[in-house]
Each structure stands twice: as structure tokens, then as C-alpha cells.
Design a protein around this motif. Structure first.
Motif, mmCIF file in Angstrom:
data_model
loop_
_atom_site.group_PDB
_atom_site.id
_atom_site.type_symbol
_atom_site.label_atom_id
_atom_site.label_comp_id
_atom_site.label_asym_id
_atom_site.label_seq_id
_atom_site.Cartn_x
_atom_site.Cartn_y
_atom_site.Cartn_z
ATOM 1 N N THR A 1 -7.616 14.657 -9.500
ATOM 2 C CA THR A 1 -7.669 14.024 -8.036
ATOM 3 C C THR A 1 -9.019 13.856 -7.608
ATOM 4 O O THR A 1 -9.709 14.560 -6.475
ATOM 5 N N GLU A 2 -9.987 13.174 -8.310
ATOM 6 C CA GLU A 2 -11.435 13.056 -8.142
ATOM 7 C C GLU A 2 -11.511 11.637 -7.332
ATOM 8 O O GLU A 2 -12.637 11.243 -7.047
ATOM 9 N N ARG A 3 -10.357 10.920 -7.342
ATOM 10 C CA ARG A 3 -10.346 9.622 -6.779
ATOM 11 C C ARG A 3 -9.045 9.187 -6.477
ATOM 12 O O ARG A 3 -8.125 9.408 -7.100
ATOM 13 N N ASP A 4 -8.859 8.460 -5.323
ATOM 14 C CA ASP A 4 -7.634 8.046 -4.800
ATOM 15 C C ASP A 4 -7.318 6.780 -5.087
ATOM 16 O O ASP A 4 -8.267 5.906 -4.693
ATOM 17 N N PRO A 5 -6.211 6.349 -5.601
ATOM 18 C CA PRO A 5 -5.725 4.978 -5.824
ATOM 19 C C PRO A 5 -5.775 4.188 -4.514
ATOM 20 O O PRO A 5 -5.249 4.631 -3.411
ATOM 21 N N ARG A 6 -6.052 2.755 -4.779
ATOM 22 C CA ARG A 6 -6.057 1.977 -3.497
ATOM 23 C C ARG A 6 -4.379 1.498 -3.522
ATOM 24 O O ARG A 6 -3.653 1.556 -4.506
ATOM 25 N N LYS A 7 -3.924 1.503 -2.167
ATOM 26 C CA LYS A 7 -2.570 0.904 -1.885
ATOM 27 C C LYS A 7 -2.417 -0.457 -2.609
ATOM 28 O O LYS A 7 -3.450 -1.393 -2.760
ATOM 29 N N ASN A 8 -1.131 -0.893 -2.771
ATOM 30 C CA ASN A 8 -1.078 -2.291 -3.313
ATOM 31 C C ASN A 8 -1.323 -3.318 -2.252
ATOM 32 O O ASN A 8 -1.298 -3.053 -1.172
ATOM 33 N N LYS A 9 -2.045 -4.571 -2.759
ATOM 34 C CA LYS A 9 -2.070 -5.879 -1.829
ATOM 35 C C LYS A 9 -0.715 -6.438 -1.921
ATOM 36 O O LYS A 9 -0.088 -6.439 -2.685
ATOM 37 N N SER B 1 15.973 -2.993 -7.106
ATOM 38 C CA SER B 1 14.936 -2.048 -7.418
ATOM 39 C C SER B 1 13.903 -2.693 -8.833
ATOM 40 O O SER B 1 12.787 -2.316 -8.724
ATOM 41 N N GLN B 2 14.695 -3.514 -9.711
ATOM 42 C CA GLN B 2 13.642 -4.000 -10.461
ATOM 43 C C GLN B 2 13.012 -4.964 -10.029
ATOM 44 O O GLN B 2 11.611 -4.952 -10.490
ATOM 45 N N LYS B 3 13.323 -5.806 -9.182
ATOM 46 C CA LYS B 3 12.459 -6.789 -8.489
ATOM 47 C C LYS B 3 11.115 -6.403 -7.722
ATOM 48 O O LYS B 3 10.175 -6.652 -7.927
ATOM 49 N N GLN B 4 11.663 -5.036 -7.002
ATOM 50 C CA GLN B 4 10.658 -4.189 -6.390
ATOM 51 C C GLN B 4 9.629 -3.859 -7.115
ATOM 52 O O GLN B 4 8.253 -3.625 -6.971
ATOM 53 N N ALA B 5 10.116 -3.366 -8.356
ATOM 54 C CA ALA B 5 8.943 -2.882 -9.289
ATOM 55 C C ALA B 5 8.195 -3.807 -9.828
ATOM 56 O O ALA B 5 6.918 -3.605 -10.001
ATOM 57 N N ILE B 6 8.622 -4.722 -10.107
ATOM 58 C CA ILE B 6 7.815 -5.765 -10.538
ATOM 59 C C ILE B 6 6.781 -6.352 -9.661
ATOM 60 O O ILE B 6 5.647 -6.508 -9.923
ATOM 61 N N LYS B 7 7.363 -6.549 -8.255
ATOM 62 C CA LYS B 7 6.527 -7.029 -7.293
ATOM 63 C C LYS B 7 5.260 -6.169 -6.999
ATOM 64 O O LYS B 7 4.039 -6.397 -6.826
ATOM 65 N N ASN B 8 5.554 -4.837 -7.212
ATOM 66 C CA ASN B 8 4.422 -3.647 -6.866
ATOM 67 C C ASN B 8 3.568 -3.615 -8.054
ATOM 68 O O ASN B 8 2.393 -3.597 -7.907
ATOM 69 N N ALA B 9 4.171 -3.814 -9.124
ATOM 70 C CA ALA B 9 3.388 -3.801 -10.476
ATOM 71 C C ALA B 9 2.429 -5.108 -10.560
ATOM 72 O O ALA B 9 1.045 -4.890 -10.975
ATOM 73 N N LEU B 10 2.662 -6.044 -9.947
ATOM 74 C CA LEU B 10 1.871 -7.333 -10.060
ATOM 75 C C LEU B 10 0.840 -7.163 -9.047
ATOM 76 O O LEU B 10 -0.082 -7.787 -9.028
ATOM 77 N N SER B 11 1.288 -6.529 -7.924
ATOM 78 C CA SER B 11 0.278 -6.296 -6.844
ATOM 79 C C SER B 11 -0.487 -5.048 -6.890
ATOM 80 O O SER B 11 -1.554 -5.205 -6.074
ATOM 81 N N CYS B 12 -0.664 -4.472 -7.978
ATOM 82 C CA CYS B 12 -1.397 -3.284 -7.823
ATOM 83 C C CYS B 12 -2.589 -3.396 -8.240
ATOM 84 O O CYS B 12 -2.923 -4.331 -9.071
ATOM 85 N N GLU B 13 -3.846 -2.542 -7.771
ATOM 86 C CA GLU B 13 -5.127 -2.921 -8.009
ATOM 87 C C GLU B 13 -5.484 -2.114 -9.202
ATOM 88 O O GLU B 13 -6.490 -2.393 -9.914
ATOM 89 N N ASN B 14 -4.918 -0.952 -9.337
ATOM 90 C CA ASN B 14 -5.445 -0.063 -10.249
ATOM 91 C C ASN B 14 -4.282 0.464 -11.174
ATOM 92 O O ASN B 14 -4.174 0.165 -12.615
ATOM 93 N N PHE B 15 -3.207 0.777 -10.689
ATOM 94 C CA PHE B 15 -2.042 1.373 -11.649
ATOM 95 C C PHE B 15 -0.782 1.454 -10.809
ATOM 96 O O PHE B 15 -0.720 1.595 -9.528
ATOM 97 N N PHE B 16 0.354 1.545 -11.437
ATOM 98 C CA PHE B 16 1.593 1.474 -11.005
ATOM 99 C C PHE B 16 2.472 2.060 -11.907
ATOM 100 O O PHE B 16 2.422 1.675 -13.103
ATOM 101 N N LEU B 17 3.604 2.827 -11.587
ATOM 102 C CA LEU B 17 4.573 3.290 -12.270
ATOM 103 C C LEU B 17 6.092 3.056 -12.026
ATOM 104 O O LEU B 17 6.339 2.883 -10.892
ATOM 105 N N ILE B 18 6.892 2.647 -13.402
ATOM 106 C CA ILE B 18 8.208 2.241 -12.933
ATOM 107 C C ILE B 18 8.776 3.288 -13.693
ATOM 108 O O ILE B 18 8.722 3.607 -15.192
ATOM 109 N N HIS B 19 9.682 3.831 -12.758
ATOM 110 C CA HIS B 19 10.457 5.217 -13.310
ATOM 111 C C HIS B 19 11.766 4.651 -13.469
ATOM 112 O O HIS B 19 12.668 4.281 -12.918
ATOM 113 N N GLY B 20 12.190 4.650 -14.924
ATOM 114 C CA GLY B 20 13.526 4.169 -15.450
ATOM 115 C C GLY B 20 14.212 4.995 -16.232
ATOM 116 O O GLY B 20 14.132 5.229 -17.177
ATOM 117 N N PRO B 21 15.225 5.811 -15.469
ATOM 118 C CA PRO B 21 16.181 6.577 -16.087
ATOM 119 C C PRO B 21 16.908 5.973 -17.089
ATOM 120 O O PRO B 21 16.855 4.607 -17.122
#
Length: 640
Positions: A152-160, A175-195
Motif C-alpha cells: 500500500t505504498e501506491r494506489d492503482p489508477r481507475k480504469n479508463k 460478466s465475462q464481457k465485463q471482465a474483458i472490457k475492464n482488463a483491456l482498459s486498465c492502466e496497471n492491473f486487473f483481476l479476473i475472479h473465476g470460480p
């Protein structure tokens, strides 16, 4: 940051030592026969060289009696004739049959390895640990950024925001489409939680294809070779993509060999040039052999330069005749030319590798193989990492350090990384789990499962996923009845309670830390018999037990697949039977306490799940207690 990295290096070294100690201790204290019984050695085999494959020597070791072993394709093995710990000959398993095993070597094979009584031992692979440590010692800015998020020395940026996406796979859910959209638009990282069963791989395959459409260079990795192959196989359906799979060609599934770097190098047009240089080297060696090798007794103190100089003047000296001097000079000249030719080969090989890597849209490898030299200078736009909740932080930092941004896919409610050393327990905390706790808004839950009927999903959904999942209509109503010959209705879930069975006690076998339960193994084997007689196929039944010795006992008495929980991670069967094993008066359930193991075990079945266990022993864990109460309320518990 410095302190944290130092600590990670310490933990990696504890784990390396523990793995090597476990193996050397076992090899030194156990007979070859006992190790073979455990499936970790093969004794009394004879070797023969059967040729070269992708630059490696292949030796087939065989014997007349059957080979039953846990050693599998891709494993590193140690070859010896008497004391394995005195040998340093290691190779990689490429194929195994009922009476033979093929092993690839990258160095010259000594004559003794072709003798009659060769022993093969499963071996700990030190390379992986070295790569993790090396990466941590020289961790670049990108790797450090990833650690700053969890410190927690740096906060990630919100997705564009990104505009419209034209999805290639039209059957993706929201939910799969949303995950892809967020992953494509993230500037640093994104997490796909797949049970379980939520189409995580399908989502990643779409994401990788979408990234390449944007002309991004993608590094796709996972902790295991099997998961990398799984992604590669699905990506191969997209004919536009140029894919290259790194790593030892023998650890890649056969179907995918054509995509490996080694195979592509062999098929590269410049390979003709290399063959030509090899032919030249052979001729030079023949010529060199006709001259006098300048060994110390012939040199009499002369260096290479002196010999060449004297020979050019037609001079001898120190009792060496001018002819002998000339002959030694010719040997030296030939040898220099041979060395230069080998340097040429290296240059051409490097050029081929550069070509192949540069032309690839997606490079695929395990996390560890992302440390290979062939991509040391490659700039990646994104690293997409599967099985992230099974990878330790030192392991996952290898691919992360290579790309501008990273996407992690996993499920922290399932199995953590396997850690042997008690001192390294903290390595079970994964980057995925730490990030999803700190930045839930940087994650997307895949919320439709395509594996099991709704009755089987009910408990794990409530217990582990806050009722966030739903079943796809295609599986919601699937039943075991559809596969049976007879027409009576069976419930999807059943708990067979053994607490009233006479003499139902867990036991330890001599010299073993594991546990067996003979009563449960008998019940389990009988259930399987009934199903097989009712027309169910062997392939459709799986048996899970948390204890290796119980697995072995059941395995020896049934034709269906029997494995520990870890062996079934990421897999599914129509019918799953779980033998929980623990049955004692003091409510001790040992490592069944790890609820992630319970989650994995009860989410492998598609149509029918049967749990065999002593409810009085198991009820001492709050989660098992809730599971048993849930089953009792649904009227699905049978007292034997």
C-alpha cells in the motif's frame, strides 16, 4: 521494499532447501524398491539411444515387467546405477509406456547409463528456485510497482473508458464481457475472479485475442505446463495469431509441439546454414585429427603464439623438430577455426530466435520459463497470468516484471500454492489474494457456472461466494438419472454417515505420515461397482481423498481415477465420491481444516456428489458442520 524483497528471497531459499532435503532424505533412507512402490522411482531398466529430437538426445529405458509410476512427462529425473545421490545425470521425461520410459538429455550420455541395472528417480528441479531468486535480486521497476500495491505504498489508477468491443466469441456472458472490457482498459492491473466452471480460460482466450487486435504484444503464462497448453490449444483456433510456446519441448503436450520455439528454430530457413556449418566442423575435426595435438609434453613450455610463430619461420626448438612444430601449428589453426564456427552457429541461432520472437503476437510460457534468455530483451505490453491464486509472489513476479501492465486470473477460494517448508508458510499468501482484498473495485467475478446442476452448486455458492454465482440453464437441471440404465430418480447430493459403523477408525500405515480408513475405502469401492454395473462409464467417475495413502488403497481396488484434492484441481467428472477419512473420538480433522480444499473437492462433480465420512468427527469444523446441517435439512444424509 528492500526488507520485503530480502524476506521473499529468504522464503524461496527455505522452500528450495526443504524440497531438496525431502528428496535427498527419501532417496538416502528408502530403498529403491520402496521408492518405486511410492511411484517416485523406477528400478532395473536398461537404456538405448533412439535418436535426437529438437537438439536433445533421447534414450529409451525399458524392462520386461510393467512400470507403474507417478513420474510423468515433463518431470525432471535423476539417472544412476548405485547411489543416486552420487550421480549428477539428469534428464526430462518425454514419453512413458507400460514397459518403457523415454528421457531427453541435453548433454553427452555416459556409457554406464546404458547398462542393465539403471535406476531412475523423480528429482527436485532447482532451476525454478534459481530463476525466482535471480528475478528478486534484480527486480525492475515494474516488479517493484506490483509489490508497492500490496505494501500500500501506491494506489492503482481507475480504469479508463474504452469504446465498443467487437467480441470474437459470441457466446460470452455479461460478466465475462465485463471482465474483458475492464482488463483491456486498465492502466496497471486487473483481476479476473473465476470460480469453478465459470469459463475463466475462455475469457482469457478472448482477452488475449482482443489485446493482439490492438497490436499489443502479449505474454501469457500460468504456473503449470498443463494450464499453458490449455490456453495455447484454444488460441490455435484463431488462425490469424502467430503464437510461440517457450520452455522445454518435452514439457509441452504433443499436439502443441509445432508452436514451440525449439520446433520453429528447427524449421527456420536459416537452419540450412547451421547444418552447413556443422558439416564444415566435422571436416575440420577430421583434418585436426591428422595433426599433432599440442599437449604439455609436446609443447615443452611453448604457448600457442610461439608455436605458430616458429612454424611460420620453419623453425623447431627445445628438442621439437620443425615438422612436429608445423603439425602442432596446423592443429591450433584448425582448432581456432572450429571454435569460430561454433561462434557462428550461436550467432545464427540467436538471429533465428530473435526473428521468431519478434514475429510472434503472443508468447506463452510457465511463470518460471518467462525468465528465459530468449525473451530477456522483449518488451511486452501486457502479461496475462492464469492460475494466479496458485502461484507464489516470487513466481508471479517473473512474468509481471516483463510487461507494462498485468492481468491476473484465479480463484483465491480454491487451492493455494503448494508449500513444503513450515518456515515458508507465508508464501501461501498470493498476489491475487492480497490485491483482491485491497482493491475489490479492480476485480470482476465471473458469475455464471457451466459445470454442475443447481443442487450441487447451492452450498459452495453460499459458503464461499456469498451467493454470487448462478448456474447456466444448460446445466441447471442435468441429472445422474440421464446416464443410468434403470429409471429410478437419484438425488444429486448424498452424505453417507459412518459414525455408527462398528470398527470405523482411521489408521496410520507403518512409517507413514498419511492416514487410511478401511471402512470408507470399502464403501467407496462398492459405490463405484454399483455405478459401473448400472452402465456408467469408468471415465465419468472420480474419487477424491485428501490423504495419499487412502488414495493408494482405493486405487489398487478400482478401475476409476482416484486422486488427492490437488490432483483434481481445475478438473471435473460426472460423478465424484469423496472419502474424508478422518474418524476419531477427539474431533481431530487435521489438514481438512483448509477449507479451500473442501471447496475444490465438492465442486468437481457435474451431476452427482457423494461424501463418505464420520459426521461426529467432521462436525468439529464450523464449515463442515454447516455442510452437514445443510445436507440434513435437505434430507440427503444416510446413516449406515
Amino acid at each position: 521494499m528492500k526488507k520485503y524483497i530480502k524476506r521473499l528471497i529468504r522464503l524461496v531459499n527455505y522452500e528450495r532447501d526443504a524440497e531438496i532435503d525431502l528428496m535427498t532424505h527419501e532417496i538416502s533412507t528408502m530403498s529403491g524398491k520402496k521408492r518405486e512402490e511410492l511411484g517416485r522411482a523406477i528400478n532395473k531398466v536398461k537404456g538405448k539411444i533412439i535418436g535426437k529430437e529438437l537438439g536433445l538426445q533421447i534414450v529409451q529405458f525399458g524392462r520386461s515387467e510393467r512400470i507403474e509410476t507417478e513420474i510423468s512427462v515433463g518431470d525432471m529425473v535423476l539417472i544412476s546405477t548405485d547411489n543416486p545421490l552420487k550421480s549428477d545425470l539428469t534428464g526430462t521425461v518425454t514419453e512413458k509406456g507400460a514397459r518403457f520410459i523415454k528421457i531427453a538429455f541435453d548433454k553427452k550420455i555416459p556409457k554406464w547409463a546404458m547398462k542393465k541395472k539403471v535406476r531412475i528417480d523423480l528429482y527436485a528441479n532447482d532451476v525454478t528456485f534459481k530463476r525466482m531468486e535471480d528475478n528478486l535480486r534484480h527486480l525492475n521497476l515494474r516488479g517493484k510497482d506490483a509489490l508497492e500495491y500490496i505494501l500500500t505504498e501506491r494506489d492503482p489508477r481507475k480504469n479508463k473508458q474504452i469504446p465498443y468491443i467487437d467480441y470474437i466469441d459470441k457466446s460470452l456472458n455479461d460478466s465475462q464481457k465485463q471482465a474483458i472490457k475492464n482488463a483491456l482498459s486498465c492502466e496497471n492491473f486487473f483481476l479476473i475472479h473465476g470460480p469453478f466452471g465459470t469459463g475463466k480460460t475462455r475469457t482469457l482466450v478472448e482477452l488475449i485475442s482482443q489485446e493482439t487486435r490492438q497490436k499489443h504484444k502479449v505474454l501469457a503464462t500460468a504456473e503449470s505446463n498443463a494450464a499453458v497448453d490449455n490456453i495455447l490449444e484454444r488460441l490455435m483456433n484463431n488462425k490469424q495469431l502467430n503464437l510461440t510456446r517457450l520452455g522445454h519441448p518435452q514439457r509441452v503436450s504433443e499436439h502443441n509441439i509445432t508452436q514451440t520455439l525449439a520446433y520453429k528454430v528447427e524449421k527456420h530457413e536459416l537452419n540450412k546454414k547451421i547444418k552447413k556449418i556443422h558439416r564444415k566442423i566435422e571436416k575440420l575435426i577430421e583434418t585436426r585429427n591428422t595433426h599433432t595435438r599440442p599437449t604439455p609434453q609436446f609443447r615443452r613450455g611453448y604457448g600457442d603464439y610461439d608455436i605458430l610463430h616458429n612454424a611460420s619461420k620453419g623453425k623447431g626448438g627445445r628438442g621439437i623438430s620443425p615438422e612436429k612444430m608445423k603439425s602442432m601449428a596446423s592443429w591450433i589453426e584448425c582448432n581456432q577455426e572450429i571454435n569460430e564456427s561454433y561462434d557462428d552457429i550461436k550467432r545464427v541461432e540467436n538471429k533465428m530466435i530473435r526473428d521468431i520472437i519478434e514475429c510472434s503476437d503472443v508468447i506463452l510460457s510457465t511463470n518460471s520459463s518467462a525468465a528465459l534468455d530468449s525473451i530477456a530483451k522483449t518488451k511486452f505490453d501486457v502479461a496475462i497470468i492464469d492460475e494466479s491464486s496458485q502461484a507464489t509472489i516470487p513466481s508471479i513476479l517473473i512474468p509481471i516484471a516483463k510487461a507494462k501492465r498485468f492481468i491476473l486470473a484465479g480463484d483465491h477460494k480454491q487451492l493455494p500454492p503448494t508449500i513444503i517448508s513450515a518456515k515458508s508458510r507465508d508464501l501461501e499468501k498470493t498476489l491475487f489474494e492480497e490485491l483482491i482484498k485491497l482493491y475489490p473495485y479492480k476485480s470482476q467475478l465471473l458469475n455464471v457456472q457451466y459445470r454442475m446442476n443447481k443442487a450441487l452448486m447451492k452450498f459452495p455458492n453460499k459458503e464461499f461466494y456469498n451467493n454470487g454465482l448462478k448456474s447456466d440453464p444448460s446445466v441447471e437441471e442435468i441429472k445422474i438419472d440421464d446416464l443410468l440404465d434403470h429409471n429410478h430418480h437419484e438425488e444429486a447430493l448424498l452424505f453417507i454417515n459412518t459414525s455408527n459403523v462398528y470398527n470405523n477408525k482411521e489408521k496410520r500405515l507403518k512409517d507413514s505420515k498419511s492416514i487410511i480408513n478401511p471402512v470408507e475405502s470399502e464403501i467407496t469401492i462398492n459405490i463405484v461397482k454399483n455405478y459401473l454395473e448400472s452402465g456408467i462409464d469408468n471415465e465419468d467417475i472420480g474419487i477424491i481423498s485428501p490423504y495419499a495413502d487412502q488414495v493408494k488403497v482405493i486405487q489398487d481396488n478400482t478401475p476409476v481415477e482416484v486422486k488427492t484434492v490437488d490432483g483434481f484441481q481445475g478438473r471435473e467428472k460426472e460423478i465424484i465420491i469423496i472419502s474424508t477419512v478422518r474418524s476419531n473420538n477427539n474431533g481431530n480433522i487435521g489438514f481438512l481444516k483448509d477449507l479451500r480444499r473442501l471447496n475444490v473437492a465438492i465442486t468437481r462433480a457435474k451431476r452427482k456428489l457423494i461424501i463418505v465420512g464420520n459426521k461426529e468427527t467432521l462436525k468439529n469444523s464450523p464449515t463442515y458442520k454447516r455442510l452437514i446441517e445443510f445436507i440434513e435439512n435437505e434430507n440427503l444424509l444416510i446413516d449406515l
